[in-house]
Design a protein around this motif. Structure first.
Motif: not given
Length: 203
Positions: A71-77
């Motif tokens: 979820l963190f990696r999705t957000l920073i995209k």
């Protein structure tokens, strides 16, 4: 790339942790949703990690669950959302709450997160729509850090410092903690942070 750490939890100073891995101390930034689930100091802990590299720094972010790291990696995209903002979002909203915000087009809840303005909130909703699987759980159900055998500390000061580190203005952090203290006057720092963040989360 450091993808996972398994070691001894040596220190917790929200939102930063120190994990001792065979004598090497790794400084890790973690959202409050992870910090609330940590074991006691001195216990073994395993974190799924993400290494964020910029021109000026290298920061390691850690998560109890792999789903939180994803979820963190999705957000920073999302355009305009960096690691610090993603950390703040995941501290104030767990996966289920964030999914509800996106599904309900709840811009108002997202702009309560420090650093998230209306345009960024709208962009988050648009870009995350369809990407978040339904999740269960509520911020209020997250277990607290154990505080057994801890020396007497300034719990309100620690809570305010943690909220400020997440991006909340010092004056706002003070007000949030004050409201939490009215609810639970004898609360420890972990409880104060949880109550303060819960008051900012969508109903």
């Amino acid at each position: 790339m450091i993808g996972r750490l398994t070691g001894t939890l040596a220190a917790v100073q929200p939102p930063q942790l120190l994990v001792d891995v065979q004598g090497v101390g790794y400084e890790v930034l973690a959202p409050m949703t992870t910090i609330f689930e940590l074991p006691q100091l001195g216990s073994s802990v395993q974190l799924h990690t993400h290494l964020a590299v910029s021109e000026t720094s290298q920061q390691l972010f850690g998560f109890i669950r792999e789903s939180d790291r994803q979820l963190f990696r999705t957000l920073i995209k999302v355009n305009g959302v960096g690691p610090k903002m993603a950390l703040a979002i995941l501290s104030g909203l767990d996966g289920a709450a964030l999914a509800r915000c996106v599904a309900d087009d709840n811009v108002g809840a997202l702009v309560k997160v420090p650093g998230v303005g209306k345009k960024t909130a709208e962009r988050l909703i648009i870009e995350l729509r369809g990407k978040l699987a339904p999740q269960t759980g509520d911020l209020g159900d997250i277990p607290l850090m154990s505080t057994n055998n801890e020396p007497k500390v300034d719990h309100s000061g620690e809570a305010e410092s943690a909220l400020a580190a997440l991006g909340y203005k010092p004056t706002d952090a003070t007000k949030m903690v004050a409201r939490a203290l009215k609810e639970q006057p004898e609360a420890d720092s972990a409880t104060l942070i949880r109550l303060a963040l819960k008051s900012m989360a969508p109903a």
